[in-house]
Design a protein around this motif. Structure first.
Motif, PDB file in Angstrom:
ATOM      1  N   VAL A   1      -7.488  16.713   2.253  1.00 28.04           N
ATOM      2  CA  VAL A   1      -8.585  16.644   1.272  1.00 28.04           C
ATOM      3  C   VAL A   1      -9.727  17.503   1.796  1.00 28.04           C
ATOM      4  N   PHE A   2     -10.493  18.083   0.878  1.00 33.08           N
ATOM      5  CA  PHE A   2     -11.587  18.958   1.322  1.00 33.08           C
ATOM      6  C   PHE A   2     -12.688  19.001   0.275  1.00 33.08           C
ATOM      7  N   GLU A   3     -13.862  19.336   0.742  1.00 38.93           N
ATOM      8  CA  GLU A   3     -14.998  19.421  -0.167  1.00 38.93           C
ATOM      9  C   GLU A   3     -15.991  20.441   0.373  1.00 38.93           C
ATOM     10  N   PHE A   4     -16.483  21.287  -0.513  1.00 39.28           N
ATOM     11  CA  PHE A   4     -17.534  22.239  -0.146  1.00 39.28           C
ATOM     12  C   PHE A   4     -18.859  21.681  -0.638  1.00 39.28           C
ATOM     13  N   THR A   5     -19.855  21.639   0.254  1.00 33.74           N
ATOM     14  CA  THR A   5     -21.170  21.144  -0.155  1.00 33.74           C
ATOM     15  C   THR A   5     -22.242  22.173   0.198  1.00 33.74           C
ATOM     16  N   CYS A   6     -23.312  22.165  -0.597  1.00 39.53           N
ATOM     17  CA  CYS A   6     -24.469  23.023  -0.310  1.00 39.53           C
ATOM     18  C   CYS A   6     -25.672  22.106  -0.165  1.00 39.53           C
ATOM     19  N   ASP A   7     -26.226  22.014   1.025  1.00 34.28           N
ATOM     20  CA  ASP A   7     -27.339  21.094   1.258  1.00 34.28           C
ATOM     21  C   ASP A   7     -28.541  21.421   0.381  1.00 34.28           C
ATOM     22  N   SER A   8     -28.683  22.715   0.026  1.00 36.04           N
ATOM     23  CA  SER A   8     -29.839  23.106  -0.779  1.00 36.04           C
ATOM     24  C   SER A   8     -29.840  22.432  -2.152  1.00 36.04           C
ATOM     25  N   LEU A   9     -28.710  21.869  -2.569  1.00 37.66           N
ATOM     26  CA  LEU A   9     -28.649  21.253  -3.900  1.00 37.66           C
ATOM     27  C   LEU A   9     -29.164  19.814  -3.919  1.00 37.66           C
ATOM     28  N   GLY A  10     -29.494  19.257  -2.753  1.00 38.09           N
ATOM     29  CA  GLY A  10     -30.016  17.894  -2.747  1.00 38.09           C
ATOM     30  C   GLY A  10     -28.920  16.865  -2.915  1.00 38.09           C
ATOM     31  N   ALA A  11     -29.205  15.820  -3.693  1.00 44.42           N
ATOM     32  CA  ALA A  11     -28.281  14.673  -3.754  1.00 44.42           C
ATOM     33  C   ALA A  11     -26.907  15.054  -4.300  1.00 44.42           C
ATOM     34  N   GLN A  12     -26.878  15.930  -5.306  1.00 46.32           N
ATOM     35  CA  GLN A  12     -25.576  16.317  -5.885  1.00 46.32           C
ATOM     36  C   GLN A  12     -25.131  17.613  -5.224  1.00 46.32           C
ATOM     37  N   SER A  13     -24.677  17.507  -3.980  1.00 47.44           N
ATOM     38  CA  SER A  13     -24.470  18.733  -3.199  1.00 47.44           C
ATOM     39  C   SER A  13     -23.044  19.280  -3.286  1.00 47.44           C
ATOM     40  N   GLY A  14     -22.122  18.518  -3.875  1.00 43.23           N
ATOM     41  CA  GLY A  14     -20.724  18.979  -3.918  1.00 43.23           C
ATOM     42  C   GLY A  14     -20.555  20.113  -4.919  1.00 43.23           C
ATOM     43  N   VAL A  15     -20.110  21.279  -4.453  1.00 40.86           N
ATOM     44  CA  VAL A  15     -19.872  22.365  -5.397  1.00 40.86           C
ATOM     45  C   VAL A  15     -18.411  22.436  -5.813  1.00 40.86           C
ATOM     46  N   GLY A  16     -17.528  21.935  -4.971  1.00 42.75           N
ATOM     47  CA  GLY A  16     -16.117  21.960  -5.357  1.00 42.75           C
ATOM     48  C   GLY A  16     -15.291  21.267  -4.290  1.00 42.75           C
ATOM     49  N   GLY A  17     -14.140  20.779  -4.703  1.00 38.41           N
ATOM     50  CA  GLY A  17     -13.300  20.113  -3.722  1.00 38.41           C
ATOM     51  C   GLY A  17     -11.945  19.797  -4.308  1.00 38.41           C
ATOM     52  N   GLY A  18     -11.089  19.311  -3.451  1.00 37.09           N
ATOM     53  CA  GLY A  18      -9.749  18.980  -3.940  1.00 37.09           C
ATOM     54  C   GLY A  18      -8.876  18.489  -2.823  1.00 37.09           C
ATOM     55  N   GLY A  19      -7.594  18.665  -2.987  1.00 36.72           N
ATOM     56  CA  GLY A  19      -6.677  18.206  -1.958  1.00 36.72           C
ATOM     57  C   GLY A  19      -5.261  18.158  -2.479  1.00 36.72           C
ATOM     58  N   ARG A  20      -4.416  17.577  -1.631  1.00 32.63           N
ATOM     59  CA  ARG A  20      -3.013  17.439  -1.961  1.00 32.63           C
ATOM     60  C   ARG A  20      -2.800  16.163  -2.779  1.00 32.63           C
ATOM     61  N   TYR A  21      -1.877  16.205  -3.706  1.00 32.16           N
ATOM     62  CA  TYR A  21      -1.585  14.987  -4.489  1.00 32.16           C
ATOM     63  C   TYR A  21      -0.070  14.885  -4.664  1.00 32.16           C
ATOM     64  N   ASP A  22       0.606  14.568  -3.544  1.00 32.49           N
ATOM     65  CA  ASP A  22       2.070  14.612  -3.537  1.00 32.49           C
ATOM     66  C   ASP A  22       2.715  13.513  -4.382  1.00 32.49           C
ATOM     67  N   GLY A  23       1.948  12.457  -4.724  1.00 33.53           N
ATOM     68  CA  GLY A  23       2.563  11.358  -5.472  1.00 33.53           C
ATOM     69  C   GLY A  23       2.301  11.387  -6.974  1.00 33.53           C
ATOM     70  N   LEU A  24       1.437  12.298  -7.413  1.00 30.13           N
ATOM     71  CA  LEU A  24       0.953  12.190  -8.800  1.00 30.13           C
ATOM     72  C   LEU A  24       2.028  12.479  -9.850  1.00 30.13           C
ATOM     73  N   ILE A  25       2.806  13.539  -9.638  1.00 32.82           N
ATOM     74  CA  ILE A  25       3.806  13.902 -10.642  1.00 32.82           C
ATOM     75  C   ILE A  25       4.791  12.733 -10.824  1.00 32.82           C
ATOM     76  N   GLU A  26       5.162  12.102  -9.718  1.00 31.81           N
ATOM     77  CA  GLU A  26       6.080  10.965  -9.801  1.00 31.81           C
ATOM     78  C   GLU A  26       5.413   9.798 -10.536  1.00 31.81           C
ATOM     79  N   GLN A  27       4.154   9.599 -10.224  1.00 27.29           N
ATOM     80  CA  GLN A  27       3.372   8.545 -10.882  1.00 27.29           C
ATOM     81  C   GLN A  27       3.351   8.736 -12.397  1.00 27.29           C
ATOM     82  N   LEU A  28       3.420   9.989 -12.825  1.00 26.17           N
ATOM     83  CA  LEU A  28       3.380  10.280 -14.262  1.00 26.17           C
ATOM     84  C   LEU A  28       4.782  10.340 -14.864  1.00 26.17           C
ATOM     85  N   GLY A  29       5.794   9.984 -14.073  1.00 27.79           N
ATOM     86  CA  GLY A  29       7.142   9.885 -14.637  1.00 27.79           C
ATOM     87  C   GLY A  29       8.082  11.009 -14.244  1.00 27.79           C
ATOM     88  N   GLY A  30       7.627  11.942 -13.400  1.00 24.60           N
ATOM     89  CA  GLY A  30       8.497  13.039 -12.979  1.00 24.60           C
ATOM     90  C   GLY A  30       9.198  12.723 -11.669  1.00 24.60           C
TER      91      GLY A  30
END
Ligand code: AMP
Length: 413
Positions: free
Chosen positions: A268-297
């Motif tokens: 999992v990862f997240e890019f933050t910019c401190d200059s943005l204050g409280a809502q500092s997350g500009v983007g993020g994501g990660g691996r989701y190896d279980g999701l497709i199966e969870q949706l029936g695949g």
């Protein structure tokens, strides 16, 4: 007079002046992602509510509090999409993308909706750019993905972004860790906020996110998933880190990084910019190896990220200039129709051209040419040959009407 109607709370109109920066984010993303073999996908703005409940997780804030859901005329439960990954996975399964060369590499851009408390950088409708690679468990894909987002951020001129990196383990190793964490939280439950206490069973990881002082103190000493990775997860994480080092992508390890969606596994990862204050997350994501199966695949490993366009724009240090017309055609009354004809011919020849449509006198038209930032203007005056005037230097040359388009088009030498 203004009307009493206003854009709904937490939403905003992206006026023309905001467009150059927003377009730069989208154009840069498209260039970067398509160069990396990601193909664009567009999915519906609304989906069946159960897709998000099942995909994102019932106990997450997004599903339990933030969805704009409604019942349609056919009694279907629908929801304005709060995020993109569940929809892309639904499309992957629905269109048999398992048969495509794997991983299927897809990107998207569009509006998303969350009923959050509005504040600077946090809206109820916002724009995300996202990328998903579905069908590979190689740690190289995790690293490729992270490097793409790092490159997008740096191509936009943002230099103060920090990358936080963690691993949540695989589904099995996480289950054992979550049991241990629940035990730890129960043993310390008198110090915890009521909200965290109420979620010990359903979502103990969220305790790491809490602002509550007592909870934060307890969590500072809590066992972390990074210390409980099994051998395969640890090996995967080592390769991700090693490749990022190779690629010159700097990161900080953050054992408490948990993201607000249930589907993440491993990286999992997240890019933050401190200059943005409280809502500092500009983007993020990660691996989701279980999701497709969870949706029936069938079990299908995948990794992805999403970045917020408004936050990226807020973090961009440079003003993005508004596009300006190259040519502004100024005409006296007898030449107004001829001016329109010239403007249309210039546009057909690939030149951006504009004219006065408010019946201003020629002096007013010259001012307008200045205001719109035209590089040159053409003056059509019944008493003389057309004149091309360089707006910066003031230099003027006469050009016969029949030669104007050729003279002003981009191929003219
Ligand atoms: P998430 O889907 O929560 O991982 O969010 C990915 C990115 O979308 C965040 O890093 C933000 O840049 C952006 N984002 C998420 N929620 C909002 C919001 N309510 N308003 C503006 N941007 C948001």
């Amino acid at each position: 007079m203004s009307s009493s109607f206003k854009a709904p709370r937490g939403t905003f109109d992206a006026l023309p002046e905001k467009q150059p920066a927003r377009r730069l984010v989208e154009d840069t993303s498209r260039l970067l992602l398509e160069r990396a073999g990601y193909a664009r996908i567009e999915t519906p703005i609304f989906e069946e509510t159960s897709l998000f409940a099942r995909g994102v997780g019932e106990s997450t804030d997004i599903v339990s509090k933030q969805m704009f859901s409604f019942t349609d005329q056919g009694d279907r439960e629908l929801t304005l999409r709060p995020e993109g990954t569940a929809s892309v996975c639904r499309a992957y399964l629905e269109h048999g993308m398992q048969k495509w060369p794997q991983p299927a590499k897809l990107w998207y851009s569009g509006p998303f909706f969350r009923h959050e408390r509005p504040q600077a950088g946090r809206y109820r409708q916002f724009q995300q750019i996202g990328a998903e690679a579905i069908g590979s468990d190689s740690p190289l894909v995790d690293a490729e993905m992270i490097a793409l987002l790092a490159d997008l951020i740096s191509m936009l001129g943002i230099t103060d972004a920090r990358l936080r990196l963690g691993s949540l383990g695989s589904v099995d190793s996480r289950a054992a860790y979550l049991e241990e964490l629940r035990g730890y939280l129960r043993a310390n439950d008198s110090e915890l906020s009521e909200e965290v206490r109420g979620r010990i069973d359903s979502n103990p990881l969220r305790a790491f996110d809490a602002d509550h002082e007592g909870t934060a103190k307890v969590m500072a000493e809590a066992p972390t998933m990074l210390d409980r990775l099994d051998a395969a997860d640890a090996e995967h994480f080592e390769v991700v880190k090693g490749v990022l080092d190779d690629l010159g992508v700097t990161y900080e390890l953050d054992p408490s990084l948990v993201r607000g969606l249930d589907y993440y596994t491993r990286t999992v990862f997240e890019f933050t910019c401190d200059s943005l204050g409280a809502q500092s997350g500009v983007g993020g994501g990660g691996r989701y190896d279980g999701l497709i199966e969870q949706l029936g695949g069938r079990p299908t490993p995948a990794v992805g990220w999403a970045a917020g366009v408004e936050r990226l724009v807020l973090a961009m240090p440079n003003q993005v200039p508004e596009p300006r017309a190259e040519i502004f055609v100024v005409a006296d009354d007898e030449n107004r129709k001829r001016a329109l004809r010239l403007v249309v011919d210039l546009r057909r020849a690939g030149v951006s051209a504009d004219l006065d449509l408010a019946e201003r006198a020629t002096k007013g038209q010259m001012k307008q040419a200045d205001r719109v930032g035209a590089k040159s203007c053409v003056i059509l005056d019944s008493d003389r040959e057309p004149v091309v005037r360089d707006m910066e230097s003031g230099e003027q040359v006469s050009v016969a009407l029949s030669n104007l388009v050729e003279r002003l088009s981009p191929d003219a030498s």
